[in-house]
Design an enzyme around this catalytic site. Structure first.
Site: not given
Ligand code: A2P
Length: 274
Positions: A42, A47, A72, A105, A188, A226, A228-229, A234, A237-238
């Site tokens: 996405d 962005y 978008k 958007h 998250l 969707i 983000k990390s 992570r 694992s997501n």
């Molecule tokens: P990071 O990039 O250090 O993993 P959202 O998708 O709700 O906007 O959340 C994104 C935020 O959540 C980012 O700051 C990300 O930090 C953190 N995040 C994403 N996946 C995880 C995870 N599995 N455990 C802890 N924090 C996570």
């Protein structure tokens, strides 16, 4: 293999996608995500990372047609002529000849340009075949009603803010009842809900990370997510959510975390962009 869900356009969308709005290096993290198994990326004109997203998809080695890519329309581009021009610019930056999904958007209901006219231009873009599906983001019931009444065409997707503290159920139900797929952005809660004691307890019970518990809640509610990390571990694992299931009781405990409007983390869509 991620589950895919059917859209009203006839296309299918992978239920777990990779959000890129925070990506420090989109080319690297998108390549990482696709190699880890994500088949849905996405992005958005806003962005400023479409070039990197295209590079990341190509660098992954996975064929373009196996990855569902969304972009978008930016807020400054609601005028119909800008929709056509900037959509092609997005394709040029991505280095693709089509996207899977193109969204408005934000609704920006206070603009002189009526979002109904913007939606009509989106439908023209879809007719060219360069956007396989079109939809909206952050549209409220009254916005959805107006574009559907004016064109008879129901958006494939409404991408909206949803996380445990802001379950956004009224808008979700309104969208779903019209055959619109709900995509949860910031699933998250931008990471801030991971230390909630109820979530921590469920994580301990299931032997999974708090983020996995939250994402599993979204999946069991039938929404697309969707997360983000920037962190490779992570990112992986997501996506790894198939090893456990939340019970009805677990789901109810997460549902009870909803704070309504108080839980919203971004401005109300009627205000955003003012
Ligand atoms: P990071 O990039 O250090 O993993 P959202 O998708 O709700 O906007 O959340 C994104 C935020 O959540 C980012 O700051 C990300 O930090 C953190 N995040 C994403 N996946 C995880 C995870 N599995 N455990 C802890 N924090 C996570």
């Amino acid at each position: 293999m991620t589950t895919t869900l059917p859209l009203n356009s006839g296309a299918h969308i992978p239920q777990i996608g990779f959000g890129t709005s925070q990506a420090a290096d989109a080319a690297r993290s998108v390549a990482e995500a696709v190699r880890a198994g994500y088949r849905h990326i996405d992005t958005a004109q806003m962005y400023g990372n479409e070039t990197g997203v295209g590079e990341g998809v190509r660098a992954s080695g996975v064929p373009r047609e196996e990855v569902f890519v969304t972009t978008k329309l930016n807020n400054g581009h609601h005028d119909p002529t800008d929709v056509h021009r900037t959509f092609q610019e997005s394709l040029d930056r991505l280095g693709f000849d089509y996207v899977d999904l193109f969204l408005i958007h934000w609704p920006l209901p206070f603009l002189n340009t009526d979002y109904v006219d913007t939606w009509k231009a989106m439908l023209q873009v879809q007719e060219t075949g360069r956007a396989r599906s079109v939809g909206v983001s952050n549209f409220q019931p009254e916005h959805l009603e107006r574009i559907i009444a004016a064109t008879g065409v129901v958006p494939a997707v409404n991408q909206i803010e949803v996380h445990p503290y802001f379950a956004n159920n009224e808008l979700r139900e309104f969208s779903k009842a019209r055959g619109i797929m709900v995509e949860a952005w910031s699933p998250l809660g931008k990471g801030t809900e991971l230390s909630d004691p109820v979530i921590a307890e469920l994580a301990a019970k299931h032997g999974h990370a708090p983020a996995q518990v939250i994402l599993r809640w979204h999946l069991q509610r039938g929404d697309v997510v969707i997360p983000k990390s920037d962190n490779p571990e992570r990112i992986r694992s997501n996506l790894d959510l198939s090893g456990f299931e939340l019970t009805e009781q677990d789901m109810a405990a997460l549902d009870a975390l909803d704070k309504g409007e108080e839980g919203r983390r971004s401005p109300h869509p009627n205000e955003f962009g003012k």
